[in-house]
Design an enzyme around this catalytic site. Structure first.
Site, PDB file in Angstrom:
ATOM      1  N   ASN A   1       2.050  -8.180  -7.584  1.00  0.00           N
ATOM      2  CA  ASN A   1       3.397  -7.645  -7.823  1.00  0.00           C
ATOM      3  C   ASN A   1       4.458  -8.675  -8.121  1.00  0.00           C
ATOM      4  O   ASN A   1       5.614  -8.300  -8.343  1.00  0.00           O
ATOM      5  CB  ASN A   1       3.876  -6.750  -6.667  1.00  0.00           C
TER       6      ASN A   1
ATOM      7  N   GLY B   1       3.517  -1.188  -4.414  1.00  0.00           N
ATOM      8  CA  GLY B   1       2.915  -2.496  -4.640  1.00  0.00           C
ATOM      9  C   GLY B   1       1.432  -2.366  -4.821  1.00  0.00           C
ATOM     10  O   GLY B   1       0.880  -1.269  -4.779  1.00  0.00           O
ATOM     11  N   SER B   2       0.777  -3.490  -5.034  1.00  0.00           N
ATOM     12  CA  SER B   2      -0.675  -3.482  -5.219  1.00  0.00           C
ATOM     13  C   SER B   2      -1.177  -4.911  -5.291  1.00  0.00           C
ATOM     14  O   SER B   2      -0.424  -5.852  -5.560  1.00  0.00           O
ATOM     15  CB  SER B   2      -1.082  -2.757  -6.511  1.00  0.00           C
ATOM     16  N   ASN B   3      -2.482  -5.064  -5.090  1.00  0.00           N
ATOM     17  CA  ASN B   3      -3.191  -6.299  -5.387  1.00  0.00           C
ATOM     18  C   ASN B   3      -4.306  -5.994  -6.380  1.00  0.00           C
ATOM     19  O   ASN B   3      -4.890  -4.910  -6.344  1.00  0.00           O
ATOM     20  CB  ASN B   3      -3.852  -6.895  -4.140  1.00  0.00           C
TER      21      ASN B   3
ATOM     22  N   ARG C   1       2.221 -12.786  -0.275  1.00  0.00           N
ATOM     23  CA  ARG C   1       1.010 -12.027  -0.617  1.00  0.00           C
ATOM     24  C   ARG C   1       0.390 -12.539  -1.914  1.00  0.00           C
ATOM     25  O   ARG C   1      -0.833 -12.647  -2.019  1.00  0.00           O
ATOM     26  CB  ARG C   1       1.346 -10.537  -0.706  1.00  0.00           C
TER      27      ARG C   1
END
Length: 817
Positions: free
Chosen positions: A526, A251-253, A555
């Site tokens: 994501n 995942g990531s932001n 998120r």
């Protein structure tokens, strides 16, 4: 600046059989693509000659300066080997199919996307690729299908630089005790690196299903007189049976800010990939400078000679794992009595057996050959997944088709992005190379434009094709569960389609993929492209790319709220719009969005129900939990007492039937819904009792602080870390492994963090490599940034010559060969 090199012929022919296979998988001739601008002459190294300067600044960050591409790679390879030679050497063992030879066939290694991979199955998988000459065939193609001359030079130099360091130290003199003197450490070849890059391209597709491909074998003959038994299917598959792209782990932001989102009216980017803390997908920070050609700073995955997430003088970008599928199964109708024969357009076709053999170490240290046979169809290899549903029986079988199986454009894709000087040039680079394997792009430039694109490769499966070609009971059940198209393999009209602007048939062209340019902001955590900016939802794309008008993760919703609150000035920070320092603060404020939405209702539930029957039937006294949750600071900080109790509660809410919320998701209010805790739901009540009971079973105080139970082992130190689980809705996601002593160690989560602001004087960047630059426990760069992460500190990304020269820990190494 021109970005795209003109194609050059290398004069090397690919193995004929492999090229025929690739052509068959393409489904036709190459389509027309975006034309490439001409590129001015670039300086290439004289044959065999390398000259590079490595200037290391604080925390071991190398700034590599060279006069040609080969020398730039040479300096990078040498610097990387100083810090992480063992890690890349083990990757080479993997892609060379030699894990069983050196580590034993029964052992396993950590999978990037969770779990472990058996060494023998891994070796069979990679040896089959190597036997077919797949990578060699792809590398031999001319651009844009194969690598450019510049990329080949970078790889040649990187290989030579790595090998020079190994030659200077010797295997027996390596400073890292994990591979010092190991028989599996050897000099690199360029082929090793190309195999590594191919491995990275398959990360969200074939390698994620490696064991399912290796396990697929034809069924044995039926007893005399017996009839095939069809698979019995439920009405609905349990949640998670078929993993969606988001379920695969990574995942990531990322936040991209335009002129209306920043205090100075220029662009700004926050990158926060959530990648593994151990193993082959660690990041490494570097600054690469080739005067007049390339000047880029950021981070790469192991062995990659260009920057994957970073910035140059005019543009900054990051990535998040996107929601599109990179593969589709094909359901085959098998010929009765011949499970390796299948029907296609009314004709019988034979599967192609591909036997492969590897060497495995026995208990006495000797080697023995081990063999396995894969079965290939016109679509790809046979596979079985999940157990009991997509199985290979006497009636049906399933083939795995991977859109990244013919993608070797990833390297030049990033080289072009490294050289892009604006959002427009970034998009031009992506539209030409079409090499992004499985991530979204979020960017901003110094002119104050923010950019989002899902330019990752996706199989050309339109919604119309799904309606025609997802027809069997198994296929319909899988599509209902995860929106993964299992296509009818009996008909040619169910083959992947093509677009005129796609670099290869079988994939969507850039004109069919979502993108957005804004003056205020874009954000992705994501979820799909749909809500990259709620003021301008992206709609009308095919479902295989992502969903629309569906609930976003906690998120994602928090990420949008963090930006919206700062732009409105309602987040408690000074003023409106972002400064660089405020962007850094937002990154590590550790707000727990589930707590913000649900904590007060949970406290009320606790006070109304002093005794709760937990999931296991035990009666639990929860009265002591009420004041703990009431006093909790709603964050995932080191001192957040009650944060662990809340985590255990939230994990139990995820599978609640019908969801735990009172207010359902509303497409008209996607940032604020769903919300409200349904405290009358019996599973919600049980979840609170279960959370309290498990903490008591572990002997942990209900108000234990997160910093007490979350730690990173670094030699003799235990470094506490902040952040929380994805289910809790924390921007700073830190997925942890539960240890026997009931504490947590990070596995997937915040890794390389980058915040970049463009100013009148150029880019100003701050970064943090949360697990530190080196994996060598004897290195001074093994734990320094991990301590900084624990303290929410950042590192200056020194970009200009003056910045580098003024670093108090500057050291210089000059290399010549």
């Amino acid at each position: 600046m021109n970005l795209i090199p003109e194609p050059r012929l290398r004069g090397r022919a690919a193995p004929l059989a492999v090229l025929l296979l690739l052509t068959a998988c393409d489904g036709g001739n190459a389509a027309s693509v975006v034309p490439a601008p001409s590129l001015p002459a670039v300086k290439l190294a004289e044959t065999g000659g390398f000259s590079a300067t490595i200037r290391r600044t604080s925390h071991g960050i190398p700034h590599v300066l060279a006069g040609d591409y080969a020398s730039l790679g040479y300096g990078y390879g040498y610097a990387f080997a100083q810090d992480n030679l063992c890690e890349l050497a083990e990757v080479v063992v993997t892609v060379s199919a030699e894990r069983s030879r050196y580590f034993g066939s029964d052992a396993a290694y950590p999978a990037t996307l969770g779990g472990t991979i058996n060494n023998l199955k891994s070796d069979f998988f990679y040896q089959s690729i190597n036997d077919a000459g797949t990578v060699e065939a792809l590398v031999a193609q001319q651009p844009p299908r194969g690598p450019s001359e510049e990329m080949r030079e970078l790889v040649r130099g990187y290989t030579a630089g790595f090998n020079r360091y190994l030659r200077e130290t010797g295997v027996d003199g390596l400073p890292d005790p994990r591979c010092r003197g190991a028989a599996w450490v050897r000099p690199l070849t360029e082929k090793d690196l190309y195999r590594r890059y191919y491995q990275l391209g398959l990360l969200a597709s074939s390698t994620a299903f490696l064991a399912n491909i290796a396990d697929a074998q034809p069924p044995g003959p039926l007893p005399d007189g017996a009839l095939p038994v069809p698979v019995t299917l439920p009405d609905v598959l349990p949640a998670g049976t078929i993993p969606t792209p988001k379920d695969l782990g990574l995942g990531s932001n990322a936040i991209g800010l335009g002129r209306e989102g920043t205090r100075n009216g220029r662009g700004m980017v926050l990158g926060n990939p959530h990648f593994p803390w151990q193993g082959s997908e660690r990041f490494y920070q570097v600054h690469l400078t080739l005067p007049g050609q390339l000047d880029v700073s950021g981070a790469s995955l192991l062995g990659v000679p260009v920057v994957l997430i970073g910035h140059n003088a005019h543009l900054a970008w990051s990535h998040t794992v996107s929601t599109g599928f990179r593969f589709t199964p094909y359901e085959l109708k098998l010929v009765p009595g011949s499970p390796t024969s299948y029907v296609y357009d009314g004709q019988i076709q034979q599967m192609t057996p591909r036997p492969t053999t590897v060497l495995a170490r026995k208990a006495d240290g000797t080697l023995e050959p081990r063999s396995h046979t894969f079965y290939w169809t016109r679509f790809g290899p046979m596979f079985e997944f999940p157990d009991g549903y997509m199985t290979w029986n006497q009636l049906t079988g399933y083939a795995f088709r991977d859109v990244n199986a013919t993608n070797f454009r990833i390297l030049d894709q990033y080289l072009a992005m490294n050289r892009a000087s604006s959002v427009d040039e970034l998009r031009q680079a992506q539209d030409y190379w079409q090499g992004i394997p499985w991530v979204n792009t979020v960017a901003a430039d110094d002119q104050g434009r923010a950019f989002y694109a899902d330019s990752a490769i996706v199989p050309h499966v339109t919604d119309e094709k799904v309606a025609r070609c997802v027809v069997s009971p198994v296929a319909l059940l899988v599509y209902q569960s995860a929106h993964l198209p299992v296509l009818d393999g009996t008909r040619s009209d169910c083959e992947w389609g093509s677009d005129a602007d796609a670099v290869l048939p079988g994939m969507f062209g850039p004109g069919r993929m979502p993108h957005l340019v804004r003056a205020d902001y874009v954000e992705n955590s994501n979820d799909s492209y749909w809500l990259s900016n709620p003021a301008q939802p992206l709609t009308g794309y095919d479902r295989i790319i992502g969903d629309e008008n569906t609930a976003r993760s906690l998120r994602t919703r928090l990420g949008l709220k963090l930006v919206q609150g700062r732009l409105a000035g309602t987040d408690g920070l000074e003023g409106q719009r972002f400064t660089l320092e405020q962007l850094q603060t937002v990154m590590f404020n550790n707000r727990n969005h589930s707590g913000e939405l649900l904590r007060d209702s949970a406290v009320a539930l606790c006070k109304r129900n002093p005794f709760i029957v937990a999931e296991d039937g035990r009666l639990v006294d929860v009265r002591a939990a009420c004041p703990v949750l009431e006093k909790w600071n709603l964050r995932g900080d080191l001192d957040s007492a009650g944060g662990l109790l809340w985590r255990l509660f939230m994990i139990r809410l995820v599978p609640v039937t019908g969801g735990p919320y009172l207010v359902p998701f509303l497409p008209t209010d996607p940032v604020n819904t769903p919300r409200g805790l349904n405290t009358l739901h019996p599973q919600v009540v049980q979840a609170l009792g279960g959370a309290v009971q498990v903490m008591r079973d572990r002997g942990l105080p209900l108000d234990v602080a997160l910093g007490t139970v979350q730690h990173v082992p670094r030699n003799e130190a235990r470094i506490p870390y902040h952040g929380c689980y994805d289910a809790e809705g924390c921007f700073n996601q830190m997925g942890g492994l539960l240890l026997p002593d009931y504490t947590y160690r990070p596995s997937l989560g915040t890794s390389f963090v980058m915040a970049v602001s463009f100013t009148d004087a150029g880019p100003v960047g701050r970064s943090l490599l949360a697990y530190s630059q080196s994996s060598n426990p004897a290195s001074p760069y093994f734990a320094d940034q991990t301590w900084m992460f624990s303290r929410k500190q950042w590192v200056d990304m020194r970009f200009t010559e003056a910045d580098i020269a003024s670093d108090p820990e500057l050291s210089v190494t000059m290399l010549q060969e």
